[in-house]
Enzyme design. Sequence first.
Site, PDB file in Angstrom:
ATOM      1  N   HIS A  38      40.814  41.208  44.496  1.00 14.98           N
ATOM      2  CA  HIS A  38      39.786  41.421  42.962  1.00 14.98           C
ATOM      3  C   HIS A  38      38.503  42.099  43.808  1.00 14.98           C
ATOM      4  O   HIS A  38      37.720  42.849  43.453  1.00 14.98           O
ATOM      5  CB  HIS A  38      38.851  40.038  42.775  1.00 14.98           C
ATOM      6  N   SER A 187      46.205  35.130  42.685  1.00 19.95           N
ATOM      7  CA  SER A 187      45.900  34.074  41.923  1.00 19.95           C
ATOM      8  C   SER A 187      46.986  32.755  42.231  1.00 19.95           C
ATOM      9  O   SER A 187      46.927  31.609  42.468  1.00 19.95           O
ATOM     10  CB  SER A 187      44.955  34.144  40.929  1.00 19.95           C
TER      11      SER A 187
HETATM   12  P1  AMP Z   1      43.372  38.596  37.664  1.00 23.03           P
HETATM   13  O1  AMP Z   1      42.936  38.167  37.854  1.00 23.03           O
HETATM   14  O2  AMP Z   1      45.181  38.108  37.929  1.00 23.03           O
HETATM   15  O3  AMP Z   1      44.071  39.110  35.938  1.00 23.03           O
HETATM   16  O4  AMP Z   1      43.163  40.421  38.159  1.00 23.03           O
HETATM   17  C1  AMP Z   1      42.607  40.829  37.888  1.00 23.03           C
HETATM   18  C2  AMP Z   1      42.429  42.539  38.373  1.00 23.03           C
HETATM   19  O5  AMP Z   1      42.368  42.514  40.131  1.00 23.03           O
HETATM   20  C3  AMP Z   1      43.333  43.500  37.422  1.00 23.03           C
HETATM   21  O6  AMP Z   1      43.393  44.395  37.618  1.00 23.03           O
HETATM   22  C4  AMP Z   1      44.304  43.480  39.430  1.00 23.03           C
HETATM   23  O7  AMP Z   1      45.546  44.060  39.341  1.00 23.03           O
HETATM   24  C5  AMP Z   1      43.856  43.019  40.432  1.00 23.03           C
HETATM   25  N1  AMP Z   1      44.090  42.002  41.656  1.00 23.03           N
HETATM   26  C6  AMP Z   1      44.715  41.785  41.881  1.00 23.03           C
HETATM   27  N2  AMP Z   1      45.908  41.571  42.756  1.00 23.03           N
HETATM   28  C7  AMP Z   1      45.380  42.300  43.533  1.00 23.03           C
HETATM   29  C8  AMP Z   1      45.783  42.892  44.546  1.00 23.03           C
HETATM   30  N3  AMP Z   1      46.706  41.865  45.705  1.00 23.03           N
HETATM   31  N4  AMP Z   1      45.190  44.352  44.786  1.00 23.03           N
HETATM   32  C9  AMP Z   1      44.519  45.180  43.724  1.00 23.03           C
HETATM   33  N5  AMP Z   1      44.717  44.172  43.191  1.00 23.03           N
HETATM   34  C10 AMP Z   1      44.380  43.568  42.730  1.00 23.03           C
END
Ligand code: AMP
Length: 285
Positions: A38, A187
């Site tokens: 993130h 997460s």
């Molecule tokens: P989330 O909180 O899981 O909905 O993720 C929020 C944003 O962070 C989304 O655009 C995800 O694709 C990005 N994201 C989550 N994990 C990663 C990671 N390991 N590397 C890059 N971006 C990530």
Amino acid sequence: MLRMDGCVDELRKKVSELKSGGASIGLVPTMGFLHEGHLSLVRKSREENQATVVSIFVNPTQFGPNEDFEAYPRDIERDASLLEKEGVDIVFSPSRTDLYKPDHSTFVTEDTVSRDLCGASRPGHFRGVCTIVLKLFNIIVPDRAYFGEKDFQQLQVIRRMVRDLNIPVTIRGCPIVREPDGLALSSRNVYLSPSERSDALALNRSLKEAKRCFDGGEKNAAALVKSVRSELEKVEGLAVEYVALRDAFDLSIVEEVEKPSVLALAVRAGRTRLIDNIILNEVSS
Ligand code: AMP
């Protein structure tokens, strides 16, 4: 850093003040429980915009009835302190009722890119994602919005929605951030037991192995998919949901890799659903 817990009108007012001062606005939508993945999006947004808004909202409409909405990890105070250190301008963390009235009845459906892969195993998931992302775009009206390639299908579904609905925002995709041993940050990794955590290393390992085959001349999609599958199936603790090789833009079926393509997979390690992917034939920028 301004923390806005819910009021949509106040957030709009604050963002329009920033805009009238000439600031371009970057938006990073998240579900919180932040990690370096993130934060990489946040840093990219800070590089490219004068002001960055991060939303933290565990969006109920993208979870199926038997999924982990209630259990999804949350720690808003820790998230806020990480974002403060990153120099974020506004953190928006609304409650469910701030964003969804009890009789909410309008949803956004993308019909092609979202159909297979995670869309097939999580019915309604991308409808929930498109709906919340469009709502955030309408509330904040960012110049740019940042999404991770970790959720590759999500990124391409959002690009398609933005194109099809003429939404005036630039979508920026950012590379996957991994642990030193290759596990993609998520997460949901906190759910993993030590043995599941070590089983999960097969995800990146199998994709890297397939990429080596591709770089060595194997262009056949079925062969590349088979190589990933057989590596994953060696690990008793993993249940494969899908392994697929698709066009990197519209996720259509690919037989021979000639254009940029994505090799994507979803597995379960115990009760935890994990996804990962690797790009083949990437256009160098
Ligand atoms: P989330 O909180 O899981 O909905 O993720 C929020 C944003 O962070 C989304 O655009 C995800 O694709 C990005 N994201 C989550 N994990 C990663 C990671 N390991 N590397 C890059 N971006 C990530």
